[in-house]
Design a protein around this motif. Structure first.
Motif, mmCIF file in Angstrom:
data_model
loop_
_atom_site.group_PDB
_atom_site.id
_atom_site.type_symbol
_atom_site.label_atom_id
_atom_site.label_comp_id
_atom_site.label_asym_id
_atom_site.label_seq_id
_atom_site.Cartn_x
_atom_site.Cartn_y
_atom_site.Cartn_z
ATOM 1 N N VAL A 1 0.841 -1.204 0.000
ATOM 2 C CA VAL A 1 0.000 0.000 0.000
ATOM 3 C C VAL A 1 0.872 1.247 0.000
ATOM 4 C CG1 VAL A 1 -1.678 1.331 1.345
ATOM 5 C CG2 VAL A 1 -1.960 -1.141 1.109
ATOM 6 N N VAL A 2 1.924 1.241 0.816
ATOM 7 C CA VAL A 2 2.832 2.396 0.871
ATOM 8 C C VAL A 2 3.507 2.600 -0.489
ATOM 9 C CG1 VAL A 2 4.956 3.281 1.913
ATOM 10 C CG2 VAL A 2 3.222 2.160 3.340
ATOM 11 N N ARG A 3 3.948 1.504 -1.107
ATOM 12 C CA ARG A 3 4.598 1.631 -2.420
ATOM 13 C C ARG A 3 3.606 2.082 -3.490
ATOM 14 N NH1 ARG A 3 7.612 -3.062 -0.781
ATOM 15 N NH2 ARG A 3 6.350 -4.475 -2.048
ATOM 16 N N SER A 4 2.347 1.677 -3.356
ATOM 17 C CA SER A 4 1.326 2.148 -4.298
ATOM 18 C C SER A 4 1.132 3.657 -4.181
ATOM 19 C CB SER A 4 0.000 1.425 -4.043
ATOM 20 O OG SER A 4 -1.040 1.948 -4.850
ATOM 21 N N ASN A 5 1.138 4.161 -2.952
ATOM 22 C CA ASN A 5 1.024 5.612 -2.762
ATOM 23 C C ASN A 5 2.185 6.346 -3.418
ATOM 24 O OD1 ASN A 5 -1.363 5.438 -1.352
ATOM 25 N ND2 ASN A 5 -0.422 5.627 0.681
ATOM 26 N N GLU A 6 3.362 5.737 -3.389
ATOM 27 C CA GLU A 6 4.551 6.378 -3.966
ATOM 28 C C GLU A 6 4.590 6.287 -5.492
ATOM 29 O OE1 GLU A 6 7.646 4.251 -2.044
ATOM 30 O OE2 GLU A 6 7.433 5.289 -0.105
ATOM 31 N N GLY A 7 4.006 5.210 -6.056
ATOM 32 C CA GLY A 7 4.154 4.995 -7.489
ATOM 33 C C GLY A 7 2.925 5.258 -8.320
ATOM 34 N N CYS A 8 1.766 5.432 -7.678
ATOM 35 C CA CYS A 8 0.522 5.661 -8.440
ATOM 36 C C CYS A 8 0.071 7.102 -8.241
ATOM 37 C CB CYS A 8 -0.563 4.683 -7.967
ATOM 38 S SG CYS A 8 -2.054 4.739 -8.969
ATOM 39 N N PHE B 1 -2.743 8.573 -9.361
ATOM 40 C CA PHE B 1 -4.187 8.843 -9.336
ATOM 41 C C PHE B 1 -4.908 8.123 -8.195
ATOM 42 C CE2 PHE B 1 -3.443 5.231 -12.151
ATOM 43 C CZ PHE B 1 -4.336 4.290 -11.667
ATOM 44 N N LEU B 2 -4.177 7.396 -7.353
ATOM 45 C CA LEU B 2 -4.782 6.649 -6.252
ATOM 46 C C LEU B 2 -3.928 6.821 -5.001
ATOM 47 C CD1 LEU B 2 -6.822 4.574 -5.116
ATOM 48 C CD2 LEU B 2 -5.310 2.765 -5.959
ATOM 49 N N GLN B 3 -4.571 7.248 -3.924
ATOM 50 C CA GLN B 3 -3.876 7.454 -2.659
ATOM 51 C C GLN B 3 -4.649 6.778 -1.517
ATOM 52 O OE1 GLN B 3 -0.842 9.255 -1.862
ATOM 53 N NE2 GLN B 3 -0.637 8.828 -4.054
ATOM 54 N N PHE B 4 -3.914 5.977 -0.743
ATOM 55 C CA PHE B 4 -4.487 5.379 0.463
ATOM 56 C C PHE B 4 -4.106 6.257 1.660
ATOM 57 C CE2 PHE B 4 -4.102 1.702 -2.319
ATOM 58 C CZ PHE B 4 -5.304 1.040 -2.115
ATOM 59 N N MET B 5 -5.114 6.667 2.422
ATOM 60 C CA MET B 5 -4.854 7.421 3.656
ATOM 61 C C MET B 5 -4.729 6.411 4.784
ATOM 62 S SD MET B 5 -7.492 10.622 3.067
ATOM 63 C CE MET B 5 -8.862 9.521 2.710
ATOM 64 N N ILE B 6 -3.492 6.103 5.134
ATOM 65 C CA ILE B 6 -3.203 5.033 6.088
ATOM 66 C C ILE B 6 -3.438 5.533 7.504
ATOM 67 C CG2 ILE B 6 -1.443 3.434 6.941
ATOM 68 C CD1 ILE B 6 -0.104 3.634 4.216
#
Length: 338
Positions: free
Chosen positions: A320-327, A329-334
C-alpha cells in the motif's frame, strides 16, 4: 470515494449454571458445608496466587494436611505428660488426636492444663475447617469433571460444523489476501498483447480489467461465509463465534478497498482517488486465520494455499505504501494504529 459502513455485533458469552445440592446431617456441619459449597460457586478473587488455588481445590492436598495435623498434635500430646492426669502412651496420644480433630469427644481422656485445652480446641477447629475445605475441593473437582465432560460432548457434537466454518474462513482469507496483493500492487501490469484487448486499450485499462478479474469471485465467497456463520451460529461456541464475526467485519473493509482500487483504475476522468486504509483489519484477519489453523490443524491439508501463500499483513501494508509512492491517481490514507 466509497463509503464503507462497519457493522458491529455484540456477542455475549453463555455460561452454564451448576446445580447446587445442600448436604444433610448435623445442623452445624450442614451449615458449614453449605456455606463452603455456596462460596465455591462464587468467582474466585483474581489476586489469589494460583498455587494457593491449586492447594485449596485439591482433595489430596487437603487430606495430607489433615493427616499432618493429626500427627503433629498427637506427638505434642505424647511428649507433654503434664497435660494429662497420667502420662499418655504413644497410641493413646494419637487416639486422642483423632477423636479431637473429628470432634467425636468420647470423654475418656481429658486435658487438665490451659495449654492442653487450648491445643485440643485448636485441633478441633482445624478439623472442622479442613473438612469444609475438603468437601469444597471435592465439589470443585466434581464440577470440573462434569463441565469437562459436557464440553467434550459439545465439541464432539458440533466440531464438524465448527470445522466447516473455520475451513471456509481460511479459504476466504487465502483468496482475499492474495487478491488484495495483486490489486494493490501498482506495478503488476497486464500484458497488452494477450487476452484479446481492444487496440484502443491503454495499460491502465488493461490493468483495471486484470484487477477486476482478481476480485470478481470474492463477493460470492464472502457472502457464502456470512451465510455459513448465520446457519451454524448455534454450533459456534463463545470462542469461535466472536472470531468469525470479527473476521467478517474486517474482511468487508478489505474487500471494499479492493473494489475501490478497481474503480479508480477504470476511471477515465483524470480524477485523483483517495480512500482510507486501516492495517488493523489485515492484522485482525491474519491473527484469526493463524488461530484457526492452530485449533483445527487438519485445515492445512484440507485447504492448501490457493496460488501463492498469503503475504503477511505487514507485507501488504508495504505494498500500500509503495502504491502511494508509485501511483499518481490513487492514494491510500493510512490510519495510524499506534
Amino acid at each position: 470515494m466509497i463509503s464503507v459502513e462497519t457493522r458491529r455485533s455484540s456477542i455475549g458469552e453463555r455460561s452454564p449454571q451448576d446445580a447446587r445440592k445442600s448436604p444433610s446431617g448435623d445442623a452445624g456441619r450442614a451449615f458449614l458445608v453449605y456455606f463452603v459449597l455456596y462460596k465455591s460457586q462464587k468467582p474466585q478473587r483474581s489476586n489469589m496466587p494460583s498455587w494457593i488455588k491449586n492447594i485449596l481445590n485439591s482433595p489430596l492436598y487437603i487430606g495430607i494436611a489433615y493427616l499432618l495435623i493429626v500427627i503433629i498434635f498427637g506427638l505434642t500430646y505424647w511428649i507433654n505428660p503434664n497435660f494429662w492426669p497420667r502420662p499418655l502412651g504413644f497410641i493413646e496420644s494419637f487416639y486422642f488426636s483423632v477423636i479431637t480433630i473429628t470432634t467425636l469427644g468420647y470423654g475418656d481422656i481429658s486435658p487438665i492444663t490451659d495449654i492442653s485445652r487450648t491445643l485440643a480446641s485448636l485441633e478441633a477447629l482445624f478439623g472442622i475447617l479442613l473438612i469444609g475445605v475438603f468437601l469444597n475441593a471435592i465439589a470443585h473437582k466434581y464440577s470440573e469433571e462434569i463441565s469437562s465432560a459436557a464440553k467434550n460432548r459439545e465439541d464432539s457434537q458440533w466440531r464438524p460444523a465448527r470445522l466447516l466454518v473455520a475451513r471456509h474462513i481460511c479459504k476466504v482469507h487465502q483468496m482475499l489476501f492474495n487478491s488484495f496483493r495483486w490489486v494493490v500492487k501498482h506495478d503488476h501490469h497486464a500484458d497488452l498483447s494477450m487476452h484479446n484487448f481492444p487496440k484502443d486499450y491503454t495499460q491502465r485499462d488493461a490493468d483495471a480489467w486484470q484487477k477486476e478479474h482478481h476480485i470478481k469471485h470474492l463477493d460470492y465467497h464472502y457472502n457464502e461465509l456470512k451465510k455459513m456463520i448465520e446457519y451454524n451460529n448455534v454450533a459456534l461456541d463463545s470462542t469461535l463465534l466472536p472470531k468469525a464475526m470479527a473476521y467478517v467485519e474486517s474482511a468487508k473493509d478489505v474487500l471494499n478497498n479492493c473494489k475501490f482500487v478497481v474503480t479508480a483504475y477504470k476511471d477515465k476522468s483524470g480524477s485523483i482517488f483517495k480512500t482510507s486504509f486501516d492495517n488493523k483489519n489485515l492484522e485482525t484477519m491474519e491473527e484469526i486465520y493463524e488461530e484457526l489453523l492452530s485449533i483445527y490443524p487438519e485445515i492445512k491439508e484440507m485447504e492448501k494455499p490457493i496460488g501463492p501463500s498469503p503475504l503477511s499483513s505487514n507485507e501488504l501494508q508495504d505494498l500500500v505504501v509503495r502504491s502511494n509512492e508509485g501511483c499518481n491517481f490513487l492514494q491510500f490514507m493510512i490510519k495510524n494504529n499506534l
